[in-house]
Structure formats: structure tokens, C-alpha cells
Motif scaffolding. Structure first.
Motif, PDB file in Angstrom:
ATOM      1  N   ARG A 102      30.468  46.082  37.351  1.00  0.00           N
ATOM      2  CA  ARG A 102      29.600  46.102  38.535  1.00  0.00           C
ATOM      3  C   ARG A 102      28.149  46.408  38.146  1.00  0.00           C
ATOM      4  NH1 ARG A 102      31.952  49.998  40.578  1.00  0.00           N
ATOM      5  NH2 ARG A 102      33.793  48.756  41.138  1.00  0.00           N
ATOM      6  N   GLY A 103      27.222  45.595  38.664  1.00  0.00           N
ATOM      7  CA  GLY A 103      25.804  45.811  38.408  1.00  0.00           C
ATOM      8  C   GLY A 103      25.307  45.266  37.088  1.00  0.00           C
ATOM      9  N   VAL A 104      26.194  44.624  36.310  1.00  0.00           N
ATOM     10  CA  VAL A 104      25.835  44.097  34.997  1.00  0.00           C
ATOM     11  C   VAL A 104      25.751  42.577  35.061  1.00  0.00           C
ATOM     12  CG1 VAL A 104      26.528  43.944  32.566  1.00  0.00           C
ATOM     13  CG2 VAL A 104      26.957  46.048  33.866  1.00  0.00           C
ATOM     14  N   VAL A 105      24.766  42.006  34.371  1.00  0.00           N
ATOM     15  CA  VAL A 105      24.637  40.554  34.252  1.00  0.00           C
ATOM     16  C   VAL A 105      25.215  40.118  32.912  1.00  0.00           C
ATOM     17  CG1 VAL A 105      23.035  38.607  34.103  1.00  0.00           C
ATOM     18  CG2 VAL A 105      22.583  40.478  35.714  1.00  0.00           C
ATOM     19  N   MET A 106      26.104  39.138  32.949  1.00  0.00           N
ATOM     20  CA  MET A 106      26.665  38.555  31.723  1.00  0.00           C
ATOM     21  C   MET A 106      26.172  37.122  31.603  1.00  0.00           C
ATOM     22  SD  MET A 106      30.587  40.009  31.725  1.00  0.00           S
ATOM     23  CE  MET A 106      30.783  39.591  29.983  1.00  0.00           C
ATOM     24  N   THR A 143      33.098  25.803  40.844  1.00  0.00           N
ATOM     25  CA  THR A 143      33.883  25.779  42.078  1.00  0.00           C
ATOM     26  C   THR A 143      35.181  26.576  41.978  1.00  0.00           C
ATOM     27  OG1 THR A 143      34.969  23.723  41.401  1.00  0.00           O
ATOM     28  CG2 THR A 143      32.972  23.523  42.740  1.00  0.00           C
ATOM     29  N   GLN A 144      35.546  27.004  40.780  1.00  0.00           N
ATOM     30  CA  GLN A 144      36.821  27.704  40.609  1.00  0.00           C
ATOM     31  C   GLN A 144      36.806  29.068  41.305  1.00  0.00           C
ATOM     32  OE1 GLN A 144      38.090  27.955  36.533  1.00  0.00           O
ATOM     33  NE2 GLN A 144      38.663  25.798  36.453  1.00  0.00           N
ATOM     34  N   GLU A 145      37.970  29.454  41.791  1.00  0.00           N
ATOM     35  CA  GLU A 145      38.115  30.730  42.487  1.00  0.00           C
ATOM     36  C   GLU A 145      37.782  31.911  41.582  1.00  0.00           C
ATOM     37  OE1 GLU A 145      41.453  33.066  45.282  1.00  0.00           O
ATOM     38  OE2 GLU A 145      41.979  31.216  44.200  1.00  0.00           O
ATOM     39  N   ALA A 146      37.925  31.710  40.267  1.00  0.00           N
ATOM     40  CA  ALA A 146      37.652  32.783  39.309  1.00  0.00           C
ATOM     41  C   ALA A 146      36.191  33.199  39.295  1.00  0.00           C
ATOM     42  CB  ALA A 146      38.068  32.349  37.906  1.00  0.00           C
ATOM     43  N   PHE A 147      35.301  32.408  39.930  1.00  0.00           N
ATOM     44  CA  PHE A 147      33.881  32.737  39.926  1.00  0.00           C
ATOM     45  C   PHE A 147      33.344  33.013  41.328  1.00  0.00           C
ATOM     46  CE2 PHE A 147      34.687  29.741  36.365  1.00  0.00           C
ATOM     47  CZ  PHE A 147      34.697  30.709  35.363  1.00  0.00           C
ATOM     48  N   LEU A 148      34.275  33.286  42.263  1.00  0.00           N
ATOM     49  CA  LEU A 148      33.898  33.607  43.639  1.00  0.00           C
ATOM     50  C   LEU A 148      34.212  35.063  43.930  1.00  0.00           C
ATOM     51  CD1 LEU A 148      35.385  30.481  45.492  1.00  0.00           C
ATOM     52  CD2 LEU A 148      33.132  30.724  44.387  1.00  0.00           C
ATOM     53  N   ASP A 149      33.422  35.666  44.828  1.00  0.00           N
ATOM     54  CA  ASP A 149      33.711  37.041  45.230  1.00  0.00           C
ATOM     55  C   ASP A 149      34.721  37.041  46.389  1.00  0.00           C
ATOM     56  OD1 ASP A 149      32.319  36.468  47.603  1.00  0.00           O
ATOM     57  OD2 ASP A 149      30.487  37.477  46.928  1.00  0.00           O
ATOM     58  N   ALA A 150      34.984  38.205  46.937  1.00  0.00           N
ATOM     59  CA  ALA A 150      36.005  38.334  47.983  1.00  0.00           C
ATOM     60  C   ALA A 150      35.638  37.588  49.256  1.00  0.00           C
ATOM     61  CB  ALA A 150      36.225  39.819  48.298  1.00  0.00           C
ATOM     62  N   SER A 166      35.627  32.878  32.277  1.00  0.00           N
ATOM     63  CA  SER A 166      36.735  33.400  33.080  1.00  0.00           C
ATOM     64  C   SER A 166      37.468  34.523  32.354  1.00  0.00           C
ATOM     65  CB  SER A 166      37.711  32.271  33.441  1.00  0.00           C
ATOM     66  OG  SER A 166      38.287  31.680  32.283  1.00  0.00           O
ATOM     67  N   ALA A 167      37.653  34.406  31.043  1.00  0.00           N
ATOM     68  CA  ALA A 167      38.301  35.484  30.298  1.00  0.00           C
ATOM     69  C   ALA A 167      37.451  36.747  30.316  1.00  0.00           C
ATOM     70  CB  ALA A 167      38.562  35.048  28.865  1.00  0.00           C
ATOM     71  N   ALA A 168      36.127  36.572  30.228  1.00  0.00           N
ATOM     72  CA  ALA A 168      35.228  37.720  30.179  1.00  0.00           C
ATOM     73  C   ALA A 168      34.997  38.328  31.548  1.00  0.00           C
ATOM     74  CB  ALA A 168      33.893  37.304  29.569  1.00  0.00           C
ATOM     75  N   ALA A 169      34.873  37.470  32.576  1.00  0.00           N
ATOM     76  CA  ALA A 169      34.391  37.971  33.865  1.00  0.00           C
ATOM     77  C   ALA A 169      35.021  37.268  35.058  1.00  0.00           C
ATOM     78  CB  ALA A 169      32.864  37.809  33.929  1.00  0.00           C
ATOM     79  N   GLY A 170      36.208  36.699  34.903  1.00  0.00           N
ATOM     80  CA  GLY A 170      36.867  36.040  36.027  1.00  0.00           C
ATOM     81  C   GLY A 170      37.231  37.027  37.128  1.00  0.00           C
ATOM     82  N   SER A 171      37.135  36.590  38.353  1.00  0.00           N
ATOM     83  CA  SER A 171      37.413  37.448  39.514  1.00  0.00           C
ATOM     84  C   SER A 171      38.885  37.856  39.566  1.00  0.00           C
ATOM     85  CB  SER A 171      37.061  36.715  40.807  1.00  0.00           C
ATOM     86  OG  SER A 171      35.696  36.359  40.835  1.00  0.00           O
ATOM     87  N   ARG A 172      39.107  39.012  40.195  1.00  0.00           N
ATOM     88  CA  ARG A 172      40.483  39.420  40.472  1.00  0.00           C
ATOM     89  C   ARG A 172      41.011  38.570  41.622  1.00  0.00           C
ATOM     90  NH1 ARG A 172      42.256  45.702  40.301  1.00  0.00           N
ATOM     91  NH2 ARG A 172      42.335  45.896  38.038  1.00  0.00           N
ATOM     92  N   ILE A 173      42.068  37.839  41.356  1.00  0.00           N
ATOM     93  CA  ILE A 173      42.683  36.994  42.376  1.00  0.00           C
ATOM     94  C   ILE A 173      44.040  37.603  42.722  1.00  0.00           C
ATOM     95  CG2 ILE A 173      43.519  34.671  42.899  1.00  0.00           C
ATOM     96  CD1 ILE A 173      41.528  33.610  40.827  1.00  0.00           C
ATOM     97  N   ASP A 174      44.278  37.767  44.007  1.00  0.00           N
ATOM     98  CA  ASP A 174      45.527  38.379  44.465  1.00  0.00           C
ATOM     99  C   ASP A 174      45.710  39.759  43.834  1.00  0.00           C
ATOM    100  OD1 ASP A 174      47.944  38.632  45.823  1.00  0.00           O
ATOM    101  OD2 ASP A 174      49.087  37.561  44.268  1.00  0.00           O
ATOM    102  N   GLY A 175      44.623  40.534  43.875  1.00  0.00           N
ATOM    103  CA  GLY A 175      44.675  41.890  43.343  1.00  0.00           C
ATOM    104  C   GLY A 175      44.871  41.975  41.845  1.00  0.00           C
ATOM    105  N   GLY A 176      44.566  40.899  41.162  1.00  0.00           N
ATOM    106  CA  GLY A 176      44.737  40.868  39.713  1.00  0.00           C
ATOM    107  C   GLY A 176      46.091  40.380  39.271  1.00  0.00           C
ATOM    108  N   ALA A 234      35.742  41.837  33.092  1.00  0.00           N
ATOM    109  CA  ALA A 234      34.718  42.470  33.939  1.00  0.00           C
ATOM    110  C   ALA A 234      34.589  41.655  35.221  1.00  0.00           C
ATOM    111  CB  ALA A 234      33.387  42.554  33.207  1.00  0.00           C
ATOM    112  N   PRO A 235      35.552  41.778  36.136  1.00  0.00           N
ATOM    113  CA  PRO A 235      35.662  40.842  37.263  1.00  0.00           C
ATOM    114  C   PRO A 235      34.600  40.999  38.344  1.00  0.00           C
ATOM    115  CG  PRO A 235      37.351  42.532  37.428  1.00  0.00           C
ATOM    116  CD  PRO A 235      36.685  42.718  36.099  1.00  0.00           C
ATOM    117  N   GLU A 236      33.731  42.005  38.247  1.00  0.00           N
ATOM    118  CA  GLU A 236      32.668  42.137  39.247  1.00  0.00           C
ATOM    119  C   GLU A 236      31.280  41.984  38.651  1.00  0.00           C
ATOM    120  OE1 GLU A 236      33.110  45.564  41.754  1.00  0.00           O
ATOM    121  OE2 GLU A 236      35.217  45.126  42.204  1.00  0.00           O
ATOM    122  N   ALA A 237      31.204  41.631  37.385  1.00  0.00           N
ATOM    123  CA  ALA A 237      29.901  41.322  36.785  1.00  0.00           C
ATOM    124  C   ALA A 237      29.353  40.047  37.414  1.00  0.00           C
ATOM    125  CB  ALA A 237      30.038  41.150  35.281  1.00  0.00           C
TER     126      ALA A 237
END
Length: 571
Positions: free
Chosen positions: A105-109, A119-126, A187-197, A204-207
Motif C-alpha cells: 500500500r502506498g508504493v509504486v512498482m 484489462t485483467q482482473e489482476a490489475f483492478l481494485d475492489a 501479476s506475480a509481483a503485484a496482482g490483486s487479491r481475487i476472491d480474498g486471495g 504486493a496486491p495493493e501497490a
């Protein structure tokens, strides 16, 4: 022509300078060129040259010719589904949970690679909004370039979100990752948590993400390095511009920045002294900055030999050249002070002897029974490293076993070390390798940069070192890599992938977790990459019976959970 047009034109060569030249002065007076400053005194000059006269590159200093870098994903995995084993083995998953809740959180990667499938869900927020702050696509010329940059097209987060709401997103944001390499890393480094992970999560899913899609190297570089047609190759000049873009973006946002590079090359001295190394050191020396760089996949390639030569001692290296391919550029580096000569014997027995490693003349050799053209260029003292360099360019090499004989006159009592490197695997159009190779000192550049966090790969299932991963140390015997991270069958948003680039992606996510704790949460707001190395070294897993720092493992396997267990007594 405008400077933008010159940058895009194949008629203008890129040259790297370690100074910012005065326009119209000195050697540039009357020349047709434009200049783009990078930073730290480094500039890129786009200089009009006849594309067919590739040998004119030999009139420039070695460091002025941009090196080509390739992708460091080795294999597409065979496993199915998603699991968190690799994240847990690196102690990343555990610190995502309370009480630490480190999600980047709060970090830029920043990912300098092949782009992203945004367009992948792995790069979208909640809320379905993009976590990508910007995309700079160096390959697209029809859109608006970033401020203070002269080429490519920039897409902002607002434009990306607008595209996501559209029926056909790619009509609005045309940038796309065709190969998938950049998407897999991001996605491996910073993919979003999908379905609670449970369905997916990155390290780092919130970077938030800044993505630079690197453009392919110009044809003159491909011809000079004799690269196979269709090989993914990226110019050192464009990579430095990408670093500059990411750094300026983080400055504007006043956010910590993690650079993640999954690219590498075997060109160079392997001492961490190239202009790209120098620029990365300058950036990572600043507060709230770190660069995580993969160590490459050259450990088992057979592309390196080395030796220690003493007075009057002759050494041989046998090179097996496969069928096909345009040829290759081979580099022979030795410590100074030394005097050495080289002899080359073809598979048919023809001999070129007495090639003087001190000569600065460009020499061409043609053979009676072979169609090979051998071009040799010597550099008594290479400008960046201070080492002696001999370049051998084999064009249309005859298949078979070539023999190199090296005679070194060591001017030091303890002898002189020398190294010979072939290009990385994807830059060779044939099955070419040394018959008695040396797997050590096979880390790829720019992982030798002193300010970088350099990463090798291991298999988290077996616990063993990934055999294709590069190995340290540097050619001047400086300890590298820093750490090892899981890099075999790593789950990504496009399937499982293997290679040191995936290990670097997980390590970059771990660095983002550390930067959140240190800078964003105020536990050590002045942290740089040096402090992150120290923190990660505290928790690194080290096996009994192995000496550290290790050529394979560096200071050990990254384990973020163990790092905080160690830090608990310090803060």
C-alpha cells in the motif's frame, strides 16, 4: 525532421554519452542529430548514419554503443491452477495478514518490460478501477508522448479506466502485451487479491503500477549484434529512458518506488560499470527507491569460460558452433595490466594466430575454406570498467568445433583472470556453446549494479537451486547476487512461468512490502535500497554447510516473515 521523427527513424543510430554535449559544438558541429538527456550526466544522441555501413560502429567507444537486452523468462510452466506455496516459502504471504498487513500500500512498482494486459482482473481494485497509474508505450507513435519525453504514447489512469468502461477497451488504450512476459511479472509481483486471495494474489496486491512497454531495438543494433530474426531485444538507451520515466513519475507523486527488471544481457564487463548500471545506482541511491533485477538464466547455457593465466601459460577454449544463425558477437575480457594474444582455429583447420589484444585497430579475417567473416576489435583499456577487451564478431560461422588459444603475459605475480562470454541464449540463432564451460560469473547485466537488489531463482517445491539461473560473483569478484527467490512454476495471471524474471517479480513484491512498512508507515522514512538489502538479509534463510555470500544464493533465500521476526527486537 523533428527530434521525435529522428528517434523513430531507422536512419538515426542511438549512441550513449556520459556527458551532456553542447549543441553544435566539437564533434557534433555540422552533424545531423538530436540529443535526449537521461540524467546523472548521461545522454542519448540520435545520429544520422548510413544503415548499411554497420562497421562504422567500431569507430565509437565500446560504452557508446547501446547493448541489447533480452527477456529472462525461461519456460512456460505445465502446472494448473493457483496456489500460494511460493509466496509462503518467501514469507510474503504471512506478512500480508494482520497485524502487519503489508500489501504494498502506498508504493509504486514500475515494470520495464513487454507491457501489460491491463484489462485483467489482476490489475483492478475492489471497485473495478485500474491500479495502473500510467502506461508509457514506447512502440506507439500516434498518441501523446509523456511530458519531457520525445517518443511513445502515454496513457493515464483516467484513460485506462475510461477504456475499461468501454465496449472495446483496446480501441481507446491501444497498448497491449502480446508476449505476456510483462503481464506475468506484474501479476506475480503485484496482482490483486481475487476472491480474498483464494483465486489469485500477487506479492504486493495493493501497490500501484507504472508500466513501460519497451520498444524493440533498431535494426542497426540487431545487425551489429547479429541477432536472430524475431528475437525480442531492447536497447540500453530505451531502458534508461524507461528508468527516467518511472523515477520522474514517483517524484511527482512523492511515493516510494520499486523498479522491477526481468531483462538481461551477457554483453559487458560483468563488473557493474556500464552506463545503465551507473544510472541505476544514481536512482537507487535516493531515498525511497530500490531496483530489483533478475540474475538471468545463463548458468547452464555453456556460454562462459574463464581462467587464471600466469606468465607463459597457454590456455585453450573449444567452442561448438551449431547449424543456422547469422553469427554472434563474443567478448574476451581480462584484468589489467596484462598483455595477451589470441589464436582462432576453424573447424576445417585454418588458423588465425597472433591476434594482439592490445591493438585498437579493427581487423578482418576471411578464410579459404570457410565463408566465415571474423572481425576483431581491441580496446586496451575499456572506458567504464578499466579492463582489457577484445571483441570477436563471427559472421556466418561454419558449424563445428572452433578452438581459441589464449596466451597471456601477466604483469602481476599472481596472474591475470580472463573471461569469455557468448550472448544470452535467445540472441544465438544456433545451438552454440563452450565444450568446457564455467557456470560461475554468469549473472546477466544490469544485475551487477552495486545499488541493485540482484535475484537468482530456486524451486520452492524441492528447495533446490534452479540450475539455469545465473551465478555470481561479478568479474571483479564483488559479491552478487543479493538473494534467491522462488522462480520455478510461479503462478501468474496467464498461467505458470519459470525463470529468474519471476524470482525478481516476487522479490520486488517483497521489497514493496518492506517499503510500505519503512516509508509509508513511517518506521524508517529515509530508507533506500541499501536499507532494504539489510532488512531482507536479517531474515534470509541460510543453510548449514553453505558459505555466504554464495555465488548461487547470495545472502540466502528471501523470507519477509523472518525479517520481521528479527526486526521485532530492534524497533
Amino acid at each position: 525532421m523533428t527530434c521525435r521523427e529522428k528517434i523513430l527513424s531507422e536512419d538515426y543510430w542511438e549512441l550513449l554519452l556520459d556527458y551532456e554535449p553542447e549543441v553544435g559544438s566539437g564533434q557534433w558541429e555540422g552533424a545531423d542529430y538530436c540529443i535526449a538527456p537521461v540524467g546523472d550526466g548521461i545522454s542519448v544522441v540520435y545520429y544520422r548514419m548510413p544503415a548499411e555501413d554497420i562497421q562504422k560502429l567500431n569507430s565509437f567507444f565500446y560504452y557508446e554503443i547501446p547493448k541489447c537486452y533480452g527477456l529472462m523468462q525461461q519456460e512456460i510452466g505445465t502446472g494448473m491452477g493457483f496456489d500460494t506455496f511460493a509466496l509462503a516459502d518467501a514469507g510474503i504471504l504471512q506478512v500480508q495478514e494482520p497485524p502487519l498487513s503489508l500489501m504494498g500500500r502506498g508504493v509504486v512498482m514500475a515494470f520495464l518490460d513487454t507491457g501489460i494486459r491491463y484489462t485483467q482482473e489482476a490489475f483492478l481494485d475492489a471497485y473495478g478501477e485500474s491500479r495502473i497509474l500510467s502506461i508509457w508505450d514506447q512502440t506507439l507513435s500516434e498518441g501523446e508522448a509523456p511530458e519531457d519525453f520525445l517518443y511513445g504514447t502515454e496513457y493515464t489512469r483516467e484513460q485506462i479506466n475510461e477504456a475499461l468502461r468501454a465496449e472495446s477497451p483496446r480501441r481507446l488504450v491501444k497498448s497491449w502485451d502480446e508476449s505476456g512476459h510483462g503481464t506475468a511479472m506484474a501479476s506475480a509481483a503485484a496482482g490483486s487479491r481475487i476472491d480474498g486471495g483464494r483465486t489469485f494474489t500477487g506479492a504486493a496486491p495493493e501497490a500501484q503500477l507504472v508500466v513501460i512497454k519497451l520498444r524493440q531495438a533498431k535494426q542497426y543494433l540487431r545487425d551489429y549484434y547479429l541477432l536472430p530474426e524475431g528475437a525480442d531485444a531492447y536497447s540500453e538507451a530505451d531502458i534508461m529512458m524507461a528508468v527516467r520515466y518511472a523515477e520522474r513519475y514517483a517524484v511527482a507523486l512523492q511515493r516510494p518506488l520499486i523498479l522491477c527488471l526481468g531483462i538481461g544481457t551477457s554483453y559487458g564487463s560483468h563488473t557493474g560499470t556500464s552506463l545503465l548500471d551507473r544510472y541505476l545506482n544514481a536512482v537507487t541511491g535516493r531515498r525511497s527507491r530500490a531496483a530489483v533485477i533478475c540474475g538471468g538464466n545463463e548458468g547452464a547455457s555453456g556460454h562462459h569460460v574463464q581462467g587464471l593465466s600466469t606468465q607463459g601459460r597457454t590456455q585453450m577454449a573449444e567452442l561448438r558452433v551449431g547449424d543456422g544463425g547469422r553469427g554472434f558477437l563474443m567478448e574476451v575480457w581480462s584484468e589489467a595490466p596484462s598483455r595477451f594474444s589470441l589464436s582462432v582455429r576453424t573447424p576445417g583447420g585454418e588458423l588465425v594466430s597472433g591476434i594482439d589484444g592490445r591493438s585498437v585497430r579493427v581487423q578482418e579475417y576471411r578464410f579459404v575454406f570457410d565463408k566465415t567473416l571474423l572481425t576483431v576489435r581491441g580496446t586496451p583499456v575499456e572506458e567504464s570498467s578499466g579492463m582489457r577487451l577484445l571483441l570477436l564478431r563471427f559472421e556466418n560461422p561454419t558449424p563445428g568445433v572452433w578452438t581459441l588459444t589464449i596466451d597471456v603475459e601477466a604483469l602481476l605475480q599472481n596472474g591475470i583472470r580472463y573471461h569469455i562470454w557468448l550472448p544470452i541464449d535467445t540472441f544465438l540463432g544456433s545451438d552454440t556453446y563452450f565444450l568446457r564451460p564455467e557456470p560461475d560469473t554468469t549473472l546477466t547485466e544490469p544485475s551487477m549494479a552495486s545499488g541493485a537488489i540482484s535475484i537468482t531463482a530456486y524451486d520452492d517445491e524441492s528447495g533446490g537451486f534452479y540450475e539455469k539461473s545465473g551465478r555470481g560473483f561479478t568479474a571483479n569478484r564483488r559479491a552478487k547476487p543479493e538473494f534467491a527467490a522462488p522462480g520455478v512454476e510461479i503462478p501468474t495471471s496467464i498461467g505458470r512461468r519459470t525463470g529468474s524474471s519471476l524470482a525478481a517479480a516476487l522479490a520486488a513484491g517483497a521489497a514493496a512490502q518492506m517499503m510500505q512498512w519503512a516509508v509509508v508507515e513511517g518506521n524508517y522514512p529515509l530508507a533506500t535500497g541499501r536499507e532494504l538489502k539489510y532488512y531482507l538479509a536479517l531474515g534470509a534463510v541460510r543453510e548449514s554447510g553453505t558459505s555466504y555470500p554464495s555465488r548461487e544464493w547470495g545472502l540466502g533465500k528471501i523470507n519477509v516473515q523472518r525479517t520481521f521476526q528479527e526486526l521485532a527486537g530492534l524497533f
